[in-house]
Design a protein around this motif. Structure first.
Motif, PDB file in Angstrom:
ATOM      1  N   THR A 195     -12.000  18.837 -32.095  1.00 46.44           N
ATOM      2  CA  THR A 195     -10.757  18.831 -32.860  1.00 46.44           C
ATOM      3  C   THR A 195     -10.922  19.672 -34.118  1.00 46.44           C
ATOM      4  O   THR A 195     -12.037  19.952 -34.561  1.00 46.44           O
ATOM      5  N   THR A 196      -9.780  20.062 -34.674  1.00 48.15           N
ATOM      6  CA  THR A 196      -9.812  20.816 -35.918  1.00 48.15           C
ATOM      7  C   THR A 196     -10.541  20.017 -36.991  1.00 48.15           C
ATOM      8  O   THR A 196     -11.343  20.565 -37.752  1.00 48.15           O
ATOM      9  N   PHE A 202     -11.340  25.569 -42.566  1.00 45.69           N
ATOM     10  CA  PHE A 202     -11.402  26.035 -41.178  1.00 45.69           C
ATOM     11  C   PHE A 202     -10.085  25.774 -40.438  1.00 45.69           C
ATOM     12  O   PHE A 202      -9.473  24.721 -40.562  1.00 45.69           O
ATOM     13  N   GLU A 203      -9.644  26.765 -39.695  1.00 44.84           N
ATOM     14  CA  GLU A 203      -8.525  26.580 -38.771  1.00 44.84           C
ATOM     15  C   GLU A 203      -8.837  27.370 -37.503  1.00 44.84           C
ATOM     16  O   GLU A 203      -9.436  28.439 -37.573  1.00 44.84           O
ATOM     17  N   TYR A 204      -8.394  26.845 -36.361  1.00 49.03           N
ATOM     18  CA  TYR A 204      -8.398  27.674 -35.149  1.00 49.03           C
ATOM     19  C   TYR A 204      -7.270  28.678 -35.293  1.00 49.03           C
ATOM     20  O   TYR A 204      -6.137  28.316 -35.652  1.00 49.03           O
ATOM     21  N   ILE A 205      -7.567  29.939 -35.013  1.00 50.10           N
ATOM     22  CA  ILE A 205      -6.555  30.976 -35.221  1.00 50.10           C
ATOM     23  C   ILE A 205      -6.393  31.808 -33.955  1.00 50.10           C
ATOM     24  O   ILE A 205      -7.357  32.123 -33.261  1.00 50.10           O
ATOM     25  N   LEU A 206      -5.155  32.152 -33.683  1.00 53.59           N
ATOM     26  CA  LEU A 206      -4.859  33.121 -32.629  1.00 53.59           C
ATOM     27  C   LEU A 206      -4.628  34.462 -33.314  1.00 53.59           C
ATOM     28  O   LEU A 206      -3.777  34.566 -34.203  1.00 53.59           O
ATOM     29  N   LEU A 207      -5.399  35.473 -32.931  1.00 54.07           N
ATOM     30  CA  LEU A 207      -5.229  36.796 -33.522  1.00 54.07           C
ATOM     31  C   LEU A 207      -4.660  37.750 -32.476  1.00 54.07           C
ATOM     32  O   LEU A 207      -4.766  37.503 -31.287  1.00 54.07           O
ATOM     33  N   PHE A 237      -3.709  27.308 -34.333  1.00 53.91           N
ATOM     34  CA  PHE A 237      -3.914  26.355 -33.250  1.00 53.91           C
ATOM     35  C   PHE A 237      -4.519  25.098 -33.863  1.00 53.91           C
ATOM     36  O   PHE A 237      -5.384  25.190 -34.728  1.00 53.91           O
ATOM     37  N   ILE A 238      -4.041  23.958 -33.418  1.00 61.01           N
ATOM     38  CA  ILE A 238      -4.588  22.709 -33.943  1.00 61.01           C
ATOM     39  C   ILE A 238      -5.028  21.847 -32.763  1.00 61.01           C
ATOM     40  O   ILE A 238      -4.226  21.569 -31.858  1.00 61.01           O
ATOM     41  N   VAL A 239      -6.278  21.453 -32.749  1.00 62.00           N
ATOM     42  CA  VAL A 239      -6.752  20.542 -31.710  1.00 62.00           C
ATOM     43  C   VAL A 239      -6.848  19.162 -32.332  1.00 62.00           C
ATOM     44  O   VAL A 239      -7.403  18.996 -33.424  1.00 62.00           O
ATOM     45  N   GLU A 240      -6.253  18.150 -31.668  1.00 59.05           N
ATOM     46  CA  GLU A 240      -6.225  16.817 -32.257  1.00 59.05           C
ATOM     47  C   GLU A 240      -6.346  15.762 -31.158  1.00 59.05           C
ATOM     48  O   GLU A 240      -6.488  16.079 -29.982  1.00 59.05           O
ATOM     49  N   THR A 241      -6.279  14.500 -31.571  1.00 61.45           N
ATOM     50  CA  THR A 241      -6.359  13.421 -30.583  1.00 61.45           C
ATOM     51  C   THR A 241      -5.008  13.258 -29.904  1.00 61.45           C
ATOM     52  O   THR A 241      -3.988  13.757 -30.386  1.00 61.45           O
ATOM     53  N   GLN A 242      -5.008  12.549 -28.786  1.00 59.52           N
ATOM     54  CA  GLN A 242      -3.765  12.348 -28.031  1.00 59.52           C
ATOM     55  C   GLN A 242      -2.682  11.722 -28.897  1.00 59.52           C
ATOM     56  O   GLN A 242      -1.529  12.153 -28.879  1.00 59.52           O
ATOM     57  N   VAL A 295       0.510  25.941 -32.332  1.00 62.62           N
ATOM     58  CA  VAL A 295       0.173  25.306 -31.075  1.00 62.62           C
ATOM     59  C   VAL A 295      -0.724  24.107 -31.330  1.00 62.62           C
ATOM     60  O   VAL A 295      -1.729  24.210 -32.026  1.00 62.62           O
ATOM     61  N   HIS A 296      -0.299  22.963 -30.806  1.00 60.30           N
ATOM     62  CA  HIS A 296      -1.142  21.772 -30.886  1.00 60.30           C
ATOM     63  C   HIS A 296      -1.725  21.491 -29.514  1.00 60.30           C
ATOM     64  O   HIS A 296      -1.027  21.579 -28.508  1.00 60.30           O
ATOM     65  N   LEU A 297      -3.015  21.166 -29.488  1.00 61.15           N
ATOM     66  CA  LEU A 297      -3.678  20.870 -28.218  1.00 61.15           C
ATOM     67  C   LEU A 297      -4.381  19.529 -28.338  1.00 61.15           C
ATOM     68  O   LEU A 297      -4.707  19.082 -29.446  1.00 61.15           O
ATOM     69  N   VAL A 298      -4.605  18.900 -27.190  1.00 60.95           N
ATOM     70  CA  VAL A 298      -5.300  17.610 -27.174  1.00 60.95           C
ATOM     71  C   VAL A 298      -6.749  17.864 -26.787  1.00 60.95           C
ATOM     72  O   VAL A 298      -7.026  18.621 -25.846  1.00 60.95           O
ATOM     73  N   ILE A 299      -7.651  17.203 -27.511  1.00 63.30           N
ATOM     74  CA  ILE A 299      -9.071  17.391 -27.230  1.00 63.30           C
ATOM     75  C   ILE A 299      -9.389  16.920 -25.812  1.00 63.30           C
ATOM     76  O   ILE A 299      -8.853  15.918 -25.331  1.00 63.30           O
TER      77      ILE A 299
END
Lengths: 583, 326
Positions: free
Chosen positions: B267-268, B279-284, B300-305, B220-224
């Motif tokens: 962001t990641t 470090f990584e955002y993780i869904l458990l 999960f990856i949080v990044e710029t638009q 999953v990629h998300l925008v900050i």
């Protein structure tokens, strides 16, 4: 009163209707199950500290499902966790604790010759015994015992395809729990009727020892909530065996779409926790009752705030029926409901705080005598403080979001419910052992047992809070799959060290118990200089409790160190002196 | 062999215990005292032990807080998470204060009022004033905690969907997570478990017009700073989607859809700077679900638009994916 016939071996030790003997049956069965449950935890603690290493303990466990070459695989790990929970919650801390002390103390402390129905009482134990046999037999089933967690949430517990333990093992679990519920209902009804109807002359409700109040309220909780567990289990049996869809809907398992539609697993959770939360207090309240008695006797002081203590018990019991949803904040139920349950849950902290303050006030300016029972009673108060406080975090739905189902919860309930209750049980055993067997348990072994247990138990459960705050979920076979948990292995090793040490310390108790039954020094009639009625019975066990007339009660149970009295205790049967005011 | 050794050790231990008890009983016989009678000396020893072990326990607690502090989760990476952290700090502070007041009182009383044969306890059966005070004080404290807690809860559970909200489905099954993006129309196409077949592993209804532009992904990629609404479904048993760094958790229940909305704030890449390169955002998965429960995860990856747009464009939409693979 009816004449009691001469007892044969069978009627005295096996199919006995004497409440004192039934209490011992519950106690020894409970102790046996306690050892089984504790050994299971030792096995999975070794796994958690040294993932993949097969322990020696593990090879000691019976059962075909364990003896294949695979060692402790994830399925077996979950099975052990499930059985550990089931055994400790139901077998040790429900039947072992209330079964023992309700049976033993109710007639003795209210001045009755026996339970209202000796026959139902006997049935209650034998239902429990058969339940025990059935539960243990599930260890020997090829696919293993139930392994979906002691809360047996469907669909996991309904589908053998989802986890092997949900096959025959789960069927046996459900049968066993059904028998267990029947047994505990028979017992509970009997306790209530006995307390309400068979109190001796003068034993008004306001003069009841707090143990009896606690046991009465516990029995009422049980009678109101266990039937819900029974119906909850019955619907699960229907879903498993007869193709109904109470709890099942929209499921594909092993590539096969099941026919079930329209059911809801959340319904199961509601029914389960409607029992499950009162169950916490079914476990805790008898321990608090025992502790109140033991602390008063050994501080040589009346329990502080008797009426407030009774009120707090009643309030806790009432609230326990309207807080079950705090186990379900994360199920997707309406957030408004979550708010209501947060509100009711945090309210429980008020009567709990009152109880703690009253215990402290009882100790204040006492003349404290440290019997082994007293040490464990204090252990309960300490654990109740430590573990109760973290409940304020968990009961708050907003905070629960991030600690729900993590080790924080495991630490919390093991301290507040597990330790408090098991310490209360130990306190009860040490305190009433002379009444049970006419002999004393060894004091020094009791001291060693307490300090070993007290230190190890905090060593095991306190660090778990930190695992939880690091985000580690419970019921993980290993945390090696996530790099973010790599730093936690030190904590896990420390916990396992304390767990194993704590298990070994219990040998001191078991030895002391069985040795003292046969070889302990003889007890006097009232070894603790206690006020309550059980200490007016003869040391030798007789069926019917008092050889002559039943005692007549003239005062409450807590006249310790009363000004004007010669001794620092006054039996409840001692008439009030002229001009003496009742406390 | 080890088993035999264990049995031998246990037997020896038991034999030792028998001897200890015998000796102590014999000794007390000689002294003509009851071995199990609690003496003033015992009270003294036990009272002092409570003082030492009790305060030792409190020191152990402080030691843990200092030593293990760095292992705890970093501050929340979401808007509501920061509020939860504040509430957590206040609640923790409060319970720690109560803990560090009540426990020492308990241990001190035990030491101070350890019994002596010659002493007599003070008869003190109740005091209404005192009892009212210690009922009302906790009531006030808890009421304020409840109010603060409920406010935070309301904000955390708030799922107002605006146009800028990204809607993502998270689909749980033994022992995998899958994600589905709602595409340009920002609407997830309908799905039904009976439609799960071949590569249509989520059972998306391709006859529904909003399905065509949906996109499937294993991460999953998300925008900050952009709100996201996660919608959860499960294929088989109950799972629980747990994103500890965002303070997000929600059960995935077969037969129903659950949801959780939040806004990531770091962001990641930013997290890697403070928490280390791995470090990584993780869904458990946080609800027992079977053998591999302990290894059910998704990144999960949080990044710029801009980064997000590049990634999303590279993903095939469902229409072409399912049609080409048929």
């Amino acid at each position: 009163m009816s004449e009691h016939h001469k007892e044969s071996f069978i009627t005295k030790y096996v199919f006995t209707m004497d409440h004192k003997m039934i209490a011992k049956q519950f106690l020894i069965t409970g102790m046996f199950m306690g050892v089984v449950g504790m050994l299971m935890s030792a096995i999975f603690r070794v796994q958690l500290a040294n993932p993949g290493e097969s322990s020696i303990l593990y090879s000691l466990l019976p059962g075909a499902w364990l003896n294949d070459a695979g060692g402790l695989n994830p399925d077996k790990y979950l099975a052990l966790v499930t059985m550990h929970g089931t055994i400790l919650v139901f077998w040790v801390l429900t039947a072992g604790l209330s079964g023992t002390f309700a049976n033993f103390l109710i007639p003795l402390q209210i001045g009755a010759r026996d339970m209202a129905s000796g026959f139902l009482n006997m049935l209650s134990y034998w239902f429990f015994f058969i339940a025990t046999v059935v539960l243990l037999s599930s260890l020997f089933v090829e696919t293993g015992p139930a392994s979906g967690g002691w809360t047996i949430y469907p669909p996991l517990s309904a589908l053998p395809q989802a986890i092997p333990g949900s096959g025959t093992g789960m069927t046996l679990w459900l049968i066993s729990i059904t028998l267990f519920v029947v047994g505990s209902l028979l017992g509970g009804l009997n306790y209530i009727v006995t307390i309400l109807n068979l109190r001796t002359i003068g034993m008004t409700m306001q003069r009841l020892p707090l143990t009896i109040w606690a046991l009465l309220i516990t029995a009422i909780l049980g009678v109101l909530s266990f039937p819900v567990l029974l119906s909850c289990g019955l619907l699960l049996i229907f879903d498993r065996s007869f193709g109904t869809s109470f709890y099942l809907s929209d499921i594909i398992i092993n590539g096969e779409a099941l026919h079930n539609e329209g059911g809801s697993p959340i319904l199961f959770e509601h029914l389960f926790w409607f029992l499950g939360h009162p169950e916490v207090y079914i476990i805790l309240l008898p321990a608090l009752g025992i502790v109140s008695e033991v602390i008063a006797v050994n501080s040589r002081k009346p329990i502080f705030g008797y009426k407030a203590m009774v009120g707090a018990l009643l309030l806790i019991a009432f609230l326990s029926f309207i807080v079950w949803g705090h186990h379900m904040f994360m199920t997707g139920m309406n957030p408004f409901l979550g708010s209501v349950f947060t509100f009711t849950t945090l309210l429980i902290a008020i009567p709990s705080a009152v109880k703690v303050f009253n215990y402290l006030a009882t100790l204040w300016r006492g003349n404290i005598r440290f019997t082994p029972a007293m040490l464990f009673a204090i252990g309960t108060v300490s654990a109740f403080i430590t573990g109760g406080l973290t409940g304020i975090i968990l009961g708050d739905s907003a905070l629960d979001i991030n600690v729900h189902d993590t080790y924080f919860v495991v630490g919390h309930f093991h301290i507040v419910m597990g330790l408090s209750a098991i310490y209360g049980m130990f306190a009860g055993v040490y305190h009433w052992f002379p009444k049970m067997y006419g002999r004393m348990m060894n004091k020094n072994l009791g001291y060693i047992h307490f300090w070993g247990t007290f230190i190890c138990a905090y060593g095991v459960f306190f660090p778990m809070h930190f695992l939880g705050l690091a985000g580690l979920p419970r019921r993980y076979y290993s945390n090696s799959a996530f790099p973010m948990f790599d730093g936690l292995s030190d904590i896990n090793e420390l916990i396992t060290f304390f767990a194993l040490a704590g298990a070994i310390v219990q040998v001191f108790f078991l030895f002391n118990f069985f040795y003292s039954i046969f070889k302990g020094t003889k007890s006097s009639q009232n070894p603790w200089k206690s006020n309550t009625l059980e200490w007016t019975t003869p040391v030798e066990r007789i069926h019917g409790n008092w050889p002559g007339e039943l005692p007549v009660v003239t005062r409450w149970a807590y006249d310790y160190s009363k000004p004007g009295a010669e001794e620092d205790f006054i039996l409840q049967t001692e008439p009030l002196k002229e001009g003496e005011i009742e406390h | 062999m080890t088993n035999i050794l264990i049995v031998v050790v246990v037997i020896l231990l038991l034999a030792t215990l028998v001897q200890i008890v015998r000796v102590s009983e014999l000794l007390s016989d000689i002294k003509n005292k009851d071995v199990n009678e609690v003496t003033d000396k015992d009270n003294n020893t036990q009272g002092i032990l409570f003082l030492i072990v009790g305060f030792g326990f409190l020191i152990f607690v402080v030691w843990q807080m200092v030593t293990w502090n760095h292992l705890l989760l970093p501050p929340a990476s979401s808007v509501h998470g920061a509020q939860i952290d504040t509430l957590m700090k206040i609640s923790m502070g409060l319970i720690l204060i109560v803990f560090f007041v009540l426990s020492p009182i308990l241990f001190y009383f035990l030491y101070k009022y350890r019994g002596k044969k010659s002493n007599k306890a003070y008869f003190f059966s109740h005091n209404n004033k005192l009892e009212v005070v210690w009922t009302i004080v906790p009531t006030i404290i808890l009421t304020s905690l409840i109010i603060f807690g409920l406010k935070t809860w309301d904000k955390s559970m708030n799922v107002d969907v605006s146009e800028s909200t990204t809607i993502i489905e998270v689909y749980a099954q033994q022992f995998n997570w899958n994600a589905r993006y709602s595409g340009q129309d920002n609407t997830l196409g309908k799905a039904n478990f009976r439609l799960v077949k071949g590569s249509n592993i989520l059972g998306v209804d391709m006859l529904d017009a909003s399905s065509a532009d949906d996109k499937m992904s294993r991460e999953v990629h998300l925008v900050i700073d952009k709100p996201v609404l996660l919608k959860f479904r499960s294929q088989d048993v109950i799972h629980s989607a747990f994103l500890p760094h965002f303070r997000v958790q929600m059960n995935c229940v077969p037969g129903m859809t659950t949801q959780f909305g939040f806004t990531p704030t770091k962001t990641t890449a930013q997290m890697k700077e403070t928490e280390g390169d791995d470090f990584e955002y993780i869904l458990l998965c946080n609800k027992i679900c079977g053998a591999s429960h302990y290894n059910m995860q998704m990144k999960f990856i949080v990044e710029t638009q801009e980064e997000y747009d590049v990634w999303l464009d590279s993903q095939e939409n469902l229409e072409s994916k399912l049609l080409t693979q048929k």
